[in-house]
Design an enzyme around this catalytic site. Sequence first.
Site, PDB file in Angstrom:
ATOM      1  N   GLN A   1       0.822  -1.209   0.000  1.00 23.75           N
ATOM      2  CA  GLN A   1       0.000   0.000   0.000  1.00 23.75           C
ATOM      3  C   GLN A   1       0.854   1.255   0.000  1.00 23.75           C
ATOM      4  O   GLN A   1       0.327   2.371   0.134  1.00 23.75           O
ATOM      5  CB  GLN A   1      -0.931   0.017   1.228  1.00 23.75           C
TER       6      GLN A   1
ATOM      7  N   CYS B   1      -9.213  -8.339   4.299  1.00 20.42           N
ATOM      8  CA  CYS B   1      -8.092  -9.269   4.485  1.00 20.42           C
ATOM      9  C   CYS B   1      -7.198  -8.857   5.653  1.00 20.42           C
ATOM     10  O   CYS B   1      -5.981  -9.035   5.604  1.00 20.42           O
ATOM     11  CB  CYS B   1      -7.250  -9.395   3.220  1.00 20.42           C
TER      12      CYS B   1
HETATM   13  C1  LIG Z   1      -0.984  -4.351   2.886  1.00 19.25           C
HETATM   14  C2  LIG Z   1      -1.172  -5.425   1.875  1.00 19.25           C
HETATM   15  N1  LIG Z   1      -0.314  -6.454   1.856  1.00 19.25           N
HETATM   16  C3  LIG Z   1      -0.410  -7.448   0.956  1.00 19.25           C
HETATM   17  C4  LIG Z   1      -1.414  -7.442   0.031  1.00 19.25           C
HETATM   18  C5  LIG Z   1      -1.485  -8.612  -0.902  1.00 19.25           C
HETATM   19  O1  LIG Z   1      -1.324  -8.223  -2.229  1.00 19.25           O
HETATM   20  P1  LIG Z   1      -1.709  -9.298  -3.349  1.00 19.25           P
HETATM   21  O2  LIG Z   1      -3.150  -9.643  -3.080  1.00 19.25           O
HETATM   22  O3  LIG Z   1      -1.552  -8.589  -4.625  1.00 19.25           O
HETATM   23  O4  LIG Z   1      -0.830 -10.451  -3.154  1.00 19.25           O
HETATM   24  C6  LIG Z   1      -2.346  -6.390   0.018  1.00 19.25           C
HETATM   25  C7  LIG Z   1      -3.439  -6.301  -0.950  1.00 19.25           C
HETATM   26  O5  LIG Z   1      -4.265  -7.140  -1.182  1.00 19.25           O
HETATM   27  C8  LIG Z   1      -2.219  -5.372   0.960  1.00 19.25           C
HETATM   28  O6  LIG Z   1      -3.076  -4.347   1.006  1.00 19.25           O
END
Ligand SMILES: Cc1ncc(COP(=O)(O)O)c(C=O)c1O
Lengths: 155, 155, 424, 424
Positions: free
Chosen positions: C219, C382
């Site tokens: 982020q 998440c």
């Molecule tokens: C803080 C953070 N870390 C990790 C992720 C994981 O990214 P990705 O889903 O593209 O693997 C996200 C977003 O989904 C996130 O907001």
Amino acid sequence: MYQDVILDHYKHPHGRGLRDGDAEVHHVNPTCGDEITLRVRYEGQVVADVSYEGQGCSISQASASVLNELLVGKELPEALGIQETFLELMQSRGQVVPDDAMEEVLEDAVAFAGVSKYPARVKCALLSWMAWKDATAQALGDAGLKDSAPKGRTA
Amino acid sequence: MYQDVILDHYKHPHGRGLRDGDAEVHHVNPTCGDEITLRVRYEGQVVADVSYEGQGCSISQASASVLNELLVGKELPEALGIQETFLELMQSRGQVVPDDAMEEVLEDAVAFAGVSKYPARVKCALLSWMAWKDATAQALGDAGLKDSAPKGRTA
Amino acid sequence: MTQTHPGPVLPGLLDTETIRKDFPILHRTVHGGKPLVYLDNAASSHKPRQVLDALNDYYEQHHSNVHRGVHVLAEEATALYEGARDKVAAFINAPSRDEVIFTKNASESLNLVANMLGWADEPYRVDARTEIVITEMEHHSNIVPWQLLAQRTGAELKWFGLTDDGRLDLSDIDRIITERTKVVSFVLVSNVLGTLNPVDRIVRRAQEVGALVVIDASQAAPHMRVDVQSLGADFVAFTGHKMCGPTGIGVLWGRQELLEDLPPFLGGGEMIETVTMSSSTYAAAPYKFEAGTPPIAQAVGLGAAVDYLSGIGMEKIAAHEHAITRYALDRLAEVPDLRIIGPVTGEDRGATISFTLGDIHPHDVGQVLDEQGIAVRVGHHCARPVCLRYGIPATTRASFYLYSTPAEVDALVTGLEYVRRFFG
Amino acid sequence: MTQTHPGPVLPGLLDTETIRKDFPILHRTVHGGKPLVYLDNAASSHKPRQVLDALNDYYEQHHSNVHRGVHVLAEEATALYEGARDKVAAFINAPSRDEVIFTKNASESLNLVANMLGWADEPYRVDARTEIVITEMEHHSNIVPWQLLAQRTGAELKWFGLTDDGRLDLSDIDRIITERTKVVSFVLVSNVLGTLNPVDRIVRRAQEVGALVVIDASQAAPHMRVDVQSLGADFVAFTGHKMCGPTGIGVLWGRQELLEDLPPFLGGGEMIETVTMSSSTYAAAPYKFEAGTPPIAQAVGLGAAVDYLSGIGMEKIAAHEHAITRYALDRLAEVPDLRIIGPVTGEDRGATISFTLGDIHPHDVGQVLDEQGIAVRVGHHCARPVCLRYGIPATTRASFYLYSTPAEVDALVTGLEYVRRFFG
Ligand SMILES: Cc1ncc(COP(=O)(O)O)c(C=O)c1O
Ligand SMILES: Cc1ncc(COP(=O)(O)O)c(C=O)c1O
């Protein structure tokens, strides 16, 4: 890329075969599996012999032959200078057009200028040169190599 | 999607709160974290009570309220038939327009037809119904459930 | 609406009228002609024409598998793929391009680190005598890999808690990061709270005890300058789709000497030096960690995305978002019963604002906003432990990007007022 | 050249003139106006307009993160992503859509299986008392994951050798697959030799001893009907970019009950049910195995690719390639000093032909062909043990696809004749 000089060296390689040496290295080009076994023999600071054997394409074979022709008999600092100039040419992505000064240093090896436009083949051309540098470091020690580095350049 | 009937059930839920039961289940909607704890009580083949508590959106709350209203007092086979009809409606992706026959079975629950267009919300609407089915299986055993399955359909 | 009136003029704003022209999707309408107000950028950003052009050009003119070919297309595809690595390396100021590993997303990047440390030799090895430290504000992608590692090695998993105002509680830092700590992994900017975390303090303590530091910059990289050298971490992970890039591509940056020492994770083509049936040797980093045909087009697209972002300037993007965020915080304070979960002022925070609205469930808030064309995200984003920490089931989250306008903030506030009336 | 004259008319050929119009890249020229003769399809295939359109439409109209949103874009993106899963499931005749896991490539799919088995409970667990069986003709992506698993668990790695004519030597099958064998993993069609392997015999023996069967269908799924039910395997892996799909997407199909029983591999968003700081529970398959934001656009693109292939018909594609391959085998037999590595007749083989040309190094063969616009692959093709087996450093490989023409075979033969003269 296939200059006559290169094809010539490929068909009639100089100094091919393994002879006695102070150090032996075995290098592999992981992108194609080509291999070279290379030995160096030094008499003091002089490159007394570079002998080699291996499998590879015309570029890597010709390059080893040119290396043998260029380096054998040279003092180490000069040989290192040649190696670096060759490296520079090969990493130039076709941007360096060899001038007279470069031609004087590299002789036949300027024929490889065209190869530098083909990144996949640059590794072929450098295989023996990297092996030679490595073998030299083993024979003389890294320190010996550093002391001999040509002035104004970094190895 | 927000039919008045749904908002009504949301604001004035039927049978909310946990009371005695033969089995209790806890279901979670992993996509949003909504939860329901649900108990069933049977008297023979009759759904004597469905009591529940949990957190969730208007859709999941209203749906639990509608479930309570529809199923309590029914014989198990009929209750299962209602559950299946509701499931069918919710999984129709907005394709099923409830006819009179369906309205007779589902009563207030036909108001959820609009929700079926929103896959993310279908799970909300189904949370309590899945929990009820699960609790019923626990209370009566899978076998009991199968014997009671409405004719001509598979559970 | 948002196209014609960008809304109030705030100092520091970008020329969003021009920028929005680059993003085809921002011109679509939803629910029968309502302009799209896209405030779900923390979940995923949109893609400018420039990135889509790069993808099309790649597939229509240059596609081939990379690295081993001697034909024109193979040379071109390799140059484009490796060129993207150069661009990403420059974007994060990596000391060497060989420190940039392409993965499929940030989640894979973080799993890659966790697995490397689980299979590593000393001094890196995580085992039953060691501790792993994370925080309570992590995304599941920076929690579950460490839980799995802890379960599989017997290591202890510890974490920093949160203060009531949405910041890391570092008061106990010396008790949480100890001599037994092998790795500290934390988020640079929280995807729920918006909090920007104090890197220096954590890195200093981790270095004192010799622990490796992993930063989840998912982020942050889209929104501000991320300089891996000044962060001082050992690994930095981020993801392409949140920063104007394609889906299917992530990045793991790691310090070269670590990448040299640590074992591979996925095995296969591309990551080897020589293979015999009984044993293999591995290529040097980054290739050692890129098994199989890489996400070639996606890397090329990500390269175009960082070009696009750099062309505008990360400082300017950060200033724009800062202005929008402050404006949004002010305007949201006007909405009755709205409670912000996370820092309520603009300091040390990103452009993501989570909130609850009375006892109206976020699903309902989001749905009724959507009917007005306003896209926000609802749920636990998440990062369920954050919701547990603040005793709420879920939040509604509005998150901004370089193309967001004050008028979109206004639309959100108007929308929320309607939501209140609707469920009132 | 290839556009105007498809070459000799052979029975079973597709209408390549029409098909080639779908592939923008096939119209580019190389080396100053030479038409591209692309014979490197085993490395990666090209993408039809239909797939690129699906990608553009996705990004320009529907992009969003999937699964958790209640707004229009999130619903649309989710429907497209899950719709792609339906398409792939139908393409391989999977009993259930939930058995289709999207990965980043076939390599990840194979690593995923190896890791699941390494962390599994009994009866699946691979450990020091068990054996893993592969073959000598595997791609590195189906060798290295098993070597890593063997190293990390102490299991023994065994393999089937090859016959002189490029087929699996199954004469010792009962000694190689034993009661201790937990898993047998092999390639359906070799990417070097072209060999199509006898699935039934291996599956039968594996089932006798209760071993799981993994099939690497990377070189099969693009070219012939792959029906996971009739294969009888437990897992089937393949990769999108070789079958007209985008890079950055792969598939693992697995039997539902196995996917339910086996532990997750990568941890993170999407794959969880609930998360607390100290422990997590996992979603049902396929989500359990899809950590993080998935390759959304790439799945959509792969869905469009399988639509494209199915629209033409996999049987017809197989027949076309069979005709081309037989023609190529015949024509290559005319080239002096050319030695085919692999089956020399058209039976039970795919459209990939490897060969050596006297003692001219494949690099040189490939380079001089490239100068004539002919793209072949040279090297060990990520299957070095095959080269070791046949005592050669590398091969030149020509591989065909649905858009290949007999004229391209003729161009290859002419090109090889020139190569011989050049180095003669
Ligand atoms: C803080 C953070 N870390 C990790 C992720 C994981 O990214 P990705 O889903 O593209 O693997 C996200 C977003 O989904 C996130 O907001
Ligand atoms: C037989 C075979 N298996 C596995 C792979 C690996 O596929 P990917 O590189 O897409 O992971 C390939 C292709 O490279 C292959 O030909």
